[in-house]
Write a protein that holds these residues in place. Structure first.
Motif, PDB file in Angstrom:
ATOM      1  N   PHE A 138       0.828  -1.211   0.000  1.00 31.84           N
ATOM      2  CA  PHE A 138       0.000   0.000   0.000  1.00 31.84           C
ATOM      3  C   PHE A 138       0.861   1.260   0.000  1.00 31.84           C
ATOM      4  O   PHE A 138       0.599   2.205  -0.759  1.00 31.84           O
ATOM      5  CB  PHE A 138      -0.921  -0.004   1.219  1.00 31.84           C
ATOM      6  CG  PHE A 138      -1.734   1.242   1.373  1.00 31.84           C
ATOM      7  CD1 PHE A 138      -2.836   1.476   0.558  1.00 31.84           C
ATOM      8  CD2 PHE A 138      -1.397   2.198   2.331  1.00 31.84           C
ATOM      9  CE1 PHE A 138      -3.589   2.639   0.686  1.00 31.84           C
ATOM     10  CE2 PHE A 138      -2.153   3.345   2.471  1.00 31.84           C
ATOM     11  CZ  PHE A 138      -3.245   3.574   1.648  1.00 31.84           C
ATOM     12  N   ILE A 139       1.891   1.285   0.829  1.00 32.65           N
ATOM     13  CA  ILE A 139       2.764   2.460   0.903  1.00 32.65           C
ATOM     14  C   ILE A 139       3.495   2.673  -0.418  1.00 32.65           C
ATOM     15  O   ILE A 139       3.565   3.796  -0.933  1.00 32.65           O
ATOM     16  CB  ILE A 139       3.765   2.308   2.063  1.00 32.65           C
ATOM     17  CG1 ILE A 139       3.031   2.394   3.405  1.00 32.65           C
ATOM     18  CG2 ILE A 139       4.846   3.389   1.991  1.00 32.65           C
ATOM     19  CD1 ILE A 139       3.898   2.066   4.602  1.00 32.65           C
ATOM     20  N   LYS A 140       4.023   1.595  -0.976  1.00 32.78           N
ATOM     21  CA  LYS A 140       4.758   1.696  -2.238  1.00 32.78           C
ATOM     22  C   LYS A 140       3.863   2.235  -3.361  1.00 32.78           C
ATOM     23  O   LYS A 140       4.268   3.133  -4.117  1.00 32.78           O
ATOM     24  CB  LYS A 140       5.320   0.324  -2.624  1.00 32.78           C
ATOM     25  CG  LYS A 140       6.100   0.320  -3.927  1.00 32.78           C
ATOM     26  CD  LYS A 140       6.637  -1.068  -4.241  1.00 32.78           C
ATOM     27  CE  LYS A 140       7.378  -1.084  -5.570  1.00 32.78           C
ATOM     28  NZ  LYS A 140       7.904  -2.442  -5.890  1.00 32.78           N
ATOM     29  N   LEU A 141       2.654   1.690  -3.465  1.00 27.75           N
ATOM     30  CA  LEU A 141       1.742   2.128  -4.530  1.00 27.75           C
ATOM     31  C   LEU A 141       1.246   3.556  -4.299  1.00 27.75           C
ATOM     32  O   LEU A 141       1.040   4.310  -5.252  1.00 27.75           O
ATOM     33  CB  LEU A 141       0.545   1.171  -4.614  1.00 27.75           C
ATOM     34  CG  LEU A 141       0.850  -0.247  -5.114  1.00 27.75           C
ATOM     35  CD1 LEU A 141      -0.401  -1.110  -5.067  1.00 27.75           C
ATOM     36  CD2 LEU A 141       1.416  -0.212  -6.536  1.00 27.75           C
ATOM     37  N   THR A 142       1.051   3.939  -3.039  1.00 25.07           N
ATOM     38  CA  THR A 142       0.606   5.303  -2.733  1.00 25.07           C
ATOM     39  C   THR A 142       1.683   6.318  -3.069  1.00 25.07           C
ATOM     40  O   THR A 142       1.413   7.378  -3.649  1.00 25.07           O
ATOM     41  CB  THR A 142       0.222   5.430  -1.243  1.00 25.07           C
ATOM     42  OG1 THR A 142      -0.817   4.502  -0.939  1.00 25.07           O
ATOM     43  CG2 THR A 142      -0.267   6.840  -0.929  1.00 25.07           C
ATOM     44  N   LEU A 143       2.927   6.007  -2.703  1.00 24.42           N
ATOM     45  CA  LEU A 143       4.028   6.907  -3.038  1.00 24.42           C
ATOM     46  C   LEU A 143       4.189   7.037  -4.553  1.00 24.42           C
ATOM     47  O   LEU A 143       4.449   8.125  -5.073  1.00 24.42           O
ATOM     48  CB  LEU A 143       5.328   6.384  -2.418  1.00 24.42           C
ATOM     49  CG  LEU A 143       5.399   6.409  -0.883  1.00 24.42           C
ATOM     50  CD1 LEU A 143       6.713   5.805  -0.402  1.00 24.42           C
ATOM     51  CD2 LEU A 143       5.240   7.816  -0.350  1.00 24.42           C
ATOM     52  N   LYS A 144       3.988   5.936  -5.248  1.00 23.29           N
ATOM     53  CA  LYS A 144       4.045   5.962  -6.716  1.00 23.29           C
ATOM     54  C   LYS A 144       2.917   6.822  -7.281  1.00 23.29           C
ATOM     55  O   LYS A 144       3.114   7.588  -8.231  1.00 23.29           O
ATOM     56  CB  LYS A 144       3.950   4.540  -7.263  1.00 23.29           C
ATOM     57  CG  LYS A 144       3.953   4.444  -8.779  1.00 23.29           C
ATOM     58  CD  LYS A 144       3.789   3.003  -9.232  1.00 23.29           C
ATOM     59  CE  LYS A 144       3.694   2.895 -10.750  1.00 23.29           C
ATOM     60  NZ  LYS A 144       3.480   1.488 -11.190  1.00 23.29           N
ATOM     61  N   HIS A 145       1.724   6.705  -6.669  1.00 21.44           N
ATOM     62  CA  HIS A 145       0.558   7.479  -7.128  1.00 21.44           C
ATOM     63  C   HIS A 145       0.807   8.973  -7.003  1.00 21.44           C
ATOM     64  O   HIS A 145       0.389   9.758  -7.861  1.00 21.44           O
ATOM     65  CB  HIS A 145      -0.666   7.071  -6.307  1.00 21.44           C
ATOM     66  CG  HIS A 145      -1.909   7.829  -6.650  1.00 21.44           C
ATOM     67  ND1 HIS A 145      -2.656   7.562  -7.785  1.00 21.44           N
ATOM     68  CD2 HIS A 145      -2.539   8.855  -6.013  1.00 21.44           C
ATOM     69  CE1 HIS A 145      -3.697   8.385  -7.838  1.00 21.44           C
ATOM     70  NE2 HIS A 145      -3.654   9.172  -6.776  1.00 21.44           N
ATOM     71  N   TYR A 146       1.479   9.384  -5.935  1.00 19.95           N
ATOM     72  CA  TYR A 146       1.756  10.798  -5.699  1.00 19.95           C
ATOM     73  C   TYR A 146       3.124  11.224  -6.228  1.00 19.95           C
ATOM     74  O   TYR A 146       3.630  12.291  -5.878  1.00 19.95           O
ATOM     75  CB  TYR A 146       1.646  11.122  -4.212  1.00 19.95           C
ATOM     76  CG  TYR A 146       0.216  11.167  -3.718  1.00 19.95           C
ATOM     77  CD1 TYR A 146      -0.588  12.284  -3.957  1.00 19.95           C
ATOM     78  CD2 TYR A 146      -0.343  10.080  -3.058  1.00 19.95           C
ATOM     79  CE1 TYR A 146      -1.899  12.328  -3.525  1.00 19.95           C
ATOM     80  CE2 TYR A 146      -1.666  10.114  -2.626  1.00 19.95           C
ATOM     81  CZ  TYR A 146      -2.430  11.235  -2.856  1.00 19.95           C
ATOM     82  OH  TYR A 146      -3.744  11.272  -2.430  1.00 19.95           O
ATOM     83  N   SER A 147       3.720  10.358  -7.052  1.00 16.86           N
ATOM     84  CA  SER A 147       4.996  10.657  -7.717  1.00 16.86           C
ATOM     85  C   SER A 147       6.120  10.943  -6.731  1.00 16.86           C
ATOM     86  O   SER A 147       7.007  11.756  -6.998  1.00 16.86           O
ATOM     87  CB  SER A 147       4.831  11.852  -8.667  1.00 16.86           C
ATOM     88  OG  SER A 147       3.875  11.569  -9.665  1.00 16.86           O
ATOM     89  N   VAL A 148       6.060  10.286  -5.566  1.00 17.45           N
ATOM     90  CA  VAL A 148       7.184  10.344  -4.632  1.00 17.45           C
ATOM     91  C   VAL A 148       8.095   9.189  -5.025  1.00 17.45           C
ATOM     92  O   VAL A 148       7.874   8.044  -4.630  1.00 17.45           O
ATOM     93  CB  VAL A 148       6.719  10.207  -3.169  1.00 17.45           C
ATOM     94  CG1 VAL A 148       7.920  10.321  -2.222  1.00 17.45           C
ATOM     95  CG2 VAL A 148       5.676  11.259  -2.847  1.00 17.45           C
TER      96      VAL A 148
END
Length: 229
Positions: A138-148
């Motif tokens: 979840f953290i990995k995909l969320t950071l990817k979603h927000y371009s972090v």
């Protein structure tokens, strides 16, 4: 009563969907879609664990329903982009099925926890598993979603950040259950000693965002355990 059965089914789901699945099998399912053998073997595992979680021979037809819907949802998800939105939708659909099955079964049958295990223990096992692979994904995909973006040196090979995150979340979970919120503050303060050079803004943002999300997930998991009777 149905909540206890739901918790047992969630525990079985987490074991099947995360603990017993590898990155290789998940990628094969996305690439090959319905043609992947992993879809079928995974459905069998889901059925077996759901049946085992109920500890009731008569629950077989419900376990088959959970496995069948799990199979359909996974096939559907394999045609979607691998991002946090579809990850959340996928898990919510699985949860909705388990809620429905648990409610219908308990409304028709007199079900009780296997071996009289307290529901809180099941909730604790769920929290421990949630703080592991599901949280990392979840953290990995969320950071990817927000371009972090992940720092380049972490994009391949062993990712120590995942291991650190797991340990961090488990520690926070323990502190929440012990109601030692001051210890959580000390843990956060300890992580704040990490300093990066001015040219490593990407790494700083990645660590900070990941840490805050990690803390949120662990605290939420701990709180959920405390409210289960």
């Amino acid at each position: 009563m149905w909540v206890s059965l739901f918790l047992c089914l969630v525990l079985a789901h987490l074991i099947a969907d995360f603990a017993l699945q590898t990155s290789k099998s998940c990628k094969h399912k996305r690439d090959k879609k319905w043609g992947s053998a992993y879809h079928y073997s995974h459905a069998v595992i889901v059925i077996a664990l759901a049946w085992l979680a109920s500890w009731d021979w008569a629950f077989l037809w419900c376990a088959l329903a959970i496995g069948a819907t799990h199979f359909v949802i996974d096939i559907w998800k394999s045609y979607r982009e691998d991002n946090v939105i579809w990850f959340i939708v996928d898990q919510l659909l699985h949860a909705a099925v388990m809620v429905g099955v648990a409610w219908i079964w308990c409304s028709m049958n007199d079900w009780s926890m296997p071996f009289e295990i307290p529901a809180k223990y099941v909730a604790l096992a769920i929290a421990i598993l949630v703080c592991w692979k599901p949280a990392n994904i979840f953290i990995k995909l969320t950071l990817k979603h927000y371009s972090v973006n992940m720092p380049e040196e972490k994009s391949s090979g062993f990712n120590a950040g995942s291991l650190i995150g797991d340990i961090e979340r488990w520690l926070i979970l323990v502190f929440v259950l012990l109601q030692r919120y001051d210890a959580i503050g000390l843990l956060i303060a300890a992580k704040s000693i990490i300093r990066f050079g001015d040219k490593e803004t990407t790494k700083t943002e990645y660590v900070l965002a990941g840490t805050l999300m990690s803390i949120f997930i662990a605290v939420l998991a701990g709180v959920m355990v405390t409210i289960v009777k």
